[in-house]
Enzyme design. Sequence first.
Site, PDB file in Angstrom:
ATOM      1  N   ASN A 155       0.876  -1.173  -0.011  1.00  0.00           N
ATOM      2  CA  ASN A 155       0.066  -0.058  -0.181  1.00  0.00           C
ATOM      3  C   ASN A 155       0.831   1.167   0.014  1.00  0.00           C
ATOM      4  OD1 ASN A 155      -2.962   1.017   0.485  1.00  0.00           O
ATOM      5  ND2 ASN A 155      -1.679   2.207   1.862  1.00  0.00           N
ATOM      6  N   GLU A 156       0.785   1.715  -0.807  1.00  0.00           N
ATOM      7  CA  GLU A 156       1.563   3.202  -1.235  1.00  0.00           C
ATOM      8  C   GLU A 156       3.207   3.165  -0.849  1.00  0.00           C
ATOM      9  OE1 GLU A 156      -0.588   6.314   0.802  1.00  0.00           O
ATOM     10  OE2 GLU A 156      -2.061   6.596  -0.804  1.00  0.00           O
ATOM     11  N   CYS A 161      15.754   4.095   2.882  1.00  0.00           N
ATOM     12  CA  CYS A 161      16.022   3.478   3.984  1.00  0.00           C
ATOM     13  C   CYS A 161      17.657   3.709   3.989  1.00  0.00           C
ATOM     14  CB  CYS A 161      15.674   1.897   4.155  1.00  0.00           C
ATOM     15  SG  CYS A 161      16.505   1.242   5.553  1.00  0.00           S
ATOM     16  N   CYS A 163      19.914   2.368   6.157  1.00  0.00           N
ATOM     17  CA  CYS A 163      20.831   1.607   7.000  1.00  0.00           C
ATOM     18  C   CYS A 163      22.000   0.951   6.013  1.00  0.00           C
ATOM     19  CB  CYS A 163      19.652   0.422   7.351  1.00  0.00           C
ATOM     20  SG  CYS A 163      19.549  -0.996   6.119  1.00  0.00           S
ATOM     21  N   GLU A 312      -8.147   4.759  -4.263  1.00  0.00           N
ATOM     22  CA  GLU A 312      -8.900   5.394  -3.267  1.00  0.00           C
ATOM     23  C   GLU A 312      -9.148   6.854  -3.498  1.00  0.00           C
ATOM     24  OE1 GLU A 312      -6.091   5.402   0.158  1.00  0.00           O
ATOM     25  OE2 GLU A 312      -5.198   3.586  -0.151  1.00  0.00           O
ATOM     26  N   GLU A 360      -7.111   6.623  11.973  1.00  0.00           N
ATOM     27  CA  GLU A 360      -7.728   7.078  10.873  1.00  0.00           C
ATOM     28  C   GLU A 360      -9.217   6.828  11.400  1.00  0.00           C
ATOM     29  OE1 GLU A 360      -5.926   4.739   7.600  1.00  0.00           O
ATOM     30  OE2 GLU A 360      -5.149   6.756   7.083  1.00  0.00           O
TER      31      GLU A 360
HETATM   32  C1  GLA Z   1      -3.650   6.943   1.876  1.00  0.00           C
HETATM   33  C2  GLA Z   1      -3.763   5.123   2.400  1.00  0.00           C
HETATM   34  C3  GLA Z   1      -4.922   4.691   3.138  1.00  0.00           C
HETATM   35  C4  GLA Z   1      -5.351   5.833   4.151  1.00  0.00           C
HETATM   36  C5  GLA Z   1      -5.732   7.111   3.544  1.00  0.00           C
HETATM   37  C6  GLA Z   1      -6.327   8.125   4.158  1.00  0.00           C
HETATM   38  O1  GLA Z   1      -4.265   6.843   0.718  1.00  0.00           O
HETATM   39  O2  GLA Z   1      -3.551   4.272   1.317  1.00  0.00           O
HETATM   40  O3  GLA Z   1      -4.476   3.334   3.724  1.00  0.00           O
HETATM   41  O4  GLA Z   1      -4.243   6.044   4.925  1.00  0.00           O
HETATM   42  O5  GLA Z   1      -4.346   7.549   2.883  1.00  0.00           O
HETATM   43  O6  GLA Z   1      -6.426   9.169   3.548  1.00  0.00           O
HETATM   44 ZN    ZN Z   2      17.971  -0.654   4.633  1.00  0.00          ZN
END
Ligand code: GLA
Ligand code: ZN
Length: 684
Positions: A155-156, A161, A163, A312, A360
């Site tokens: 997700n997104e 990183c 490290c 989304e 959230e």
């Molecule tokens: C992002 C995330 C979701 C949620 C929304 C809230 O787009 O992918 O998991 O956190 O923001 O706006």
């Molecule tokens: Zn790393």
Amino acid sequence: MPGPYPPVNPKCPHFLHGGDYNPDQWPTEVWAEDMRLMKLSGCNAMSVGIFSWAQLEPQEGRYTFDWLDRIMDMLAENDAWAVLATPSAAQPAWMSARYPEILRTDYNRIHHGHGGRVNYCLTSPVWREKIATIATALAERYKDHPALLMWHVHNEYSGECYCDQCAAAFRDWLGRKYPTLDALNQAYWAAFWSHTYTDWSQVGPPGSPYGEGFHGGLWIDWKRFTTEQTIACFRTEADVLRRLSPGVPVTTNLMGTYPPLDYWKFARELDVISWDSYPRFHERPGESMHGTGFTHDLNRCLGGGKPFLLMESSPSSQNWMPVMRLKRPGMHRVMSLQAVAHGSDSVQYFQWRKGRGGHEKFHGAVVDHEGSENSRVFQDVAEVGQILAQLDPVIGSAVKAEVAIVYDWENGWAIEHSAGPRKDKEYIATLHEHYRTFWEAGVPVDVVGEEGDFSGYKLLIAPMLYMVRPGVAERIEAFVEAGGTFVATYLSGIADENDLVFTGGWPGPLRRLMGIRAEELDVLYDDERNLVVPARDNALGLTGPFEARVFCDLIHAESAEVLASYGEDFYAGRPALTVNRFGQGRAYYVASRNDEAFLDAFYAALMREQAIRPVLSAKLPRGVSVQARSDGQRDYVFMLNFTRQTRHVPLSEPGLENLLTGQAIGRSLDLEPYGSAILTRPAR
Ligand code: GLA
Ligand code: ZN
């Protein structure tokens, strides 16, 4: 079957409507009610499992799929689809505790503790093994499930990183890129401030609050490396999913113009592009929506023109904003249809049901804490559901653009991180400024990167093309030579792919094409202005004068013709707008950052000259956007009113029908505040 593109999965030739669904946060009693409400709201696609790792693998190697089995079955029983996620955006606590090396180290070189999300190392072999293992378990279990529509990996993706594992991998990456340390030193202009490396072991990630924030080429290579590491994480999962469930499309949700990751590279890995749209509609109601239009277009173009998915959006407000403003009546519909108008084959939400706790719990959702279908928001969503259910013919249809704007991630990195000529250069805001004119005129626009294919366009606009990578100028020259019109601005042709400045006069490799030489760049304070005064009887018919602000490039015309000059200051009378004939085409140089009136007049003239037509013959009132998709047989024309006022649109085109009612459209149309209309006509 409409087209020209197939539906994202032929199993479902309909618009997807639904969103992030977290039944694992709720007692099972709620699930049947969820299904009932989904039907009522016209939702048919739920993204499940996005943050469910701890619920799927509560102990290392022990899986608890029973709840997900039940949800998948319930979705299938209710004629709904699962956009099934892998949970790799947040690991369970046991994993962080047992394998602390998988946790992320940030820019400050602080090794993180467990918590938050997207909190893992992009290089760790343990992490890669863990994400491959859970993806394998999910794919083996659900690959033949009737509800499985597509895979939603992670997700997104975001961040970096720093490290030691990542530093070592970066060093290897650089070793493969540069044949010698000397070549690297040269690319980074390392003699500056004694940065010359004498051994590979000295090379590492740039920046830290105690070191140096930005060192040109090193920073850009670091961003390239981070993009590649992120893609490698994605591939680790996608390879498994594709092998075990061939034919099921794989995506991850992108974040618009998200500067840190080069989506032109990432997009090639996805079967369908999807993105999360959270416009700041409340800040300047009705006026910022062209920026969202731009990003929708970008996402369509990231997929090579194929429909994308709005993965989304908030049905109401966004809790992470400073002020949680509500969507006004009509806003949800018009914003959802905007995505569709620009090429989305879905309207998905974050989130289905508001959670009772966690960060959230106040974020907009289809089902509020109250829990019924009686809320205004639920009704708005249900209305969108009803509309989408009538839009099957629009699935897979395309947008045809004759205008393209260049948005290039690497260019953005170089511009925004360069010290000077001004702190805030506003690259993306500038792209929006140029885009707005076309958006308001109802003229479709594509977005391309520097490596994009320019050949199909009449007009190519590259604001602030600071970084010109090898071969790019040659391809723009070929485009113009063949008859294309090219527009460049101040801050173009400054540096190469390592952010090393071109010597011998700006705009560097574009100089021959533009027929100018840029000598100095005057940078204005926010409240200062200059004037752009069109030459009498100029070929574009510009009158003016117009206002210039922020950047004023002091140029000399070489082979170019001067169309306008500055009106003030010591450079009054020097060229501000030029055109150079090159082969069959023309190259325009806009030397300053100009006001809306200039952009409107200038682009109107170019559109006239190039016979670039809006999708609808209508004089559009301000704040009304018109976009069209076509399947080759029929056009689908979306009229969207982003203002709080009723807008009257006079129409002069015969053959238009309302797609939803089948009624013929007369000589005009009234759009209520935030109102919308979907029209259809035989394809042009
Ligand atoms: C992002 C995330 C979701 C949620 C929304 C809230 O787009 O992918 O998991 O956190 O923001 O706006
Ligand atoms: Zn790393």
